[in-house]
Every structure is written in C-alpha cells, then in structure tokens.
Design a protein around this motif. Structure first.
Motif, PDB file in Angstrom:
ATOM      1  N   TYR A 113      39.364   3.448  20.132  1.00 42.96           N
ATOM      2  CA  TYR A 113      38.162   2.672  19.909  1.00 42.96           C
ATOM      3  C   TYR A 113      38.111   1.547  20.828  1.00 42.96           C
ATOM      4  CZ  TYR A 113      37.411   4.019  14.937  1.00 42.96           C
ATOM      5  OH  TYR A 113      37.106   4.888  13.861  1.00 42.96           O
ATOM      6  N   GLY A 127      36.772  -3.062  20.165  1.00 41.96           N
ATOM      7  CA  GLY A 127      37.553  -1.901  19.417  1.00 41.96           C
ATOM      8  C   GLY A 127      38.780  -2.305  18.539  1.00 41.96           C
ATOM      9  N   LEU A 169      30.288   6.318  20.310  1.00 45.75           N
ATOM     10  CA  LEU A 169      30.810   5.819  19.084  1.00 45.75           C
ATOM     11  C   LEU A 169      31.212   6.999  17.929  1.00 45.75           C
ATOM     12  CD1 LEU A 169      32.113   3.654  17.397  1.00 45.75           C
ATOM     13  CD2 LEU A 169      29.912   2.924  16.898  1.00 45.75           C
ATOM     14  N   LEU A 198      34.606   0.470  22.841  1.00 48.63           N
ATOM     15  CA  LEU A 198      34.077  -0.608  22.444  1.00 48.63           C
ATOM     16  C   LEU A 198      34.641  -1.943  23.389  1.00 48.63           C
ATOM     17  CD1 LEU A 198      33.949   0.030  18.714  1.00 48.63           C
ATOM     18  CD2 LEU A 198      31.956  -0.108  20.357  1.00 48.63           C
TER      19      LEU A 198
END
Length: 129
Positions: free
Chosen positions: A77, A85, A6, A81
C-alpha cells in the motif's frame, strides 16, 4: 497514482501469504493478510512436548506469520499511496508488531542472527530418564 494502480494493489494484497515456523521447524503456519489461517503443519516431533506447549507454539507461529503478511501489505500500500498507504493498512486492521518481523531479511542487508530463549516455561529439558 491511478484508480487502476490502487485496484492492482488491492488484488496483490489478496495474494500475500505470511509464513512462519517455530525455531525447531516442527510447526509451520501460513496465513492470509489479516491472519486468516491457510494451513498449519505440525511435525511428529512437536507432539513430544505436550498439548499446552504445542498450542502455544501454534499461536506464536501464527502471530509471526500474520505480522509478516501484514507488513507486506503495508509495504504494498505504501508503494502505491505513499504515507497514506500505512494509514490505510492500519485502518483496515492490518497492524503488526515489528518485533515479530525483525528476524526477516530486509532489502539491502543480510539476515541478522536471531536469539531466542529455549528455556521457556513448559519446555522440557529432556524426556529421557
């Protein structure tokens, strides 16, 4: 996903630059994710259309550059994720109109032709007399 993943994604998002030019390539705009202006380049031919047209062209081009940068942030993102995201990017205010990035080449397919109307109001047919 780890905390380091991240952190790397956040750092990478800060490096994204969205770039767009108007169809005539007389105005080019670069922005950071979220739309912060990095540069605006205006070619000498852009001045012939007048201040109103030039201002509208800069704004439209900046919107397109912002959409491109924000789309890349969404993709980054999402790669870290997953579906979360996209939600995170939206919560960060990194929304964009997909229509503004529709002319971009996508992975796995070639560039699609772009149709635009060059008869916009305020666009002179000719300055010749």
């Amino acid at each position: 996903m780890t905390e380091g993943d991240l952190a790397r994604a956040v750092a990478a998002v800060n490096e994204i630059v969205g770039k767009a030019s108007d169809p005539d390539r007389t105005v080019t705009v670069e922005v950071n994710v979220g739309g912060g202006l990095r540069s605006v380049r205006i070619g000498p031919h852009a001045m012939r259309y007048g201040a109103k047209y030039l201002a509208e062209t800069v704004l439209k081009t900046a919107q397109k550059a912002t959409a491109r940068a924000n789309e890349q942030a969404h993709e980054l993102y999402a790669s870290v994720l997953g579906a979360k995201g996209d939600r995170l990017a939206d919560q960060l205010g990194l929304t964009y109109d997909p229509a503004l990035t529709a002319d971009e080449p996508r992975r796995g397919r070639g560039r699609e032709p772009v149709a635009y109307n060059d008869d916009d109001e305020g666009y002179p047919e000719s300055w010749l007399r």
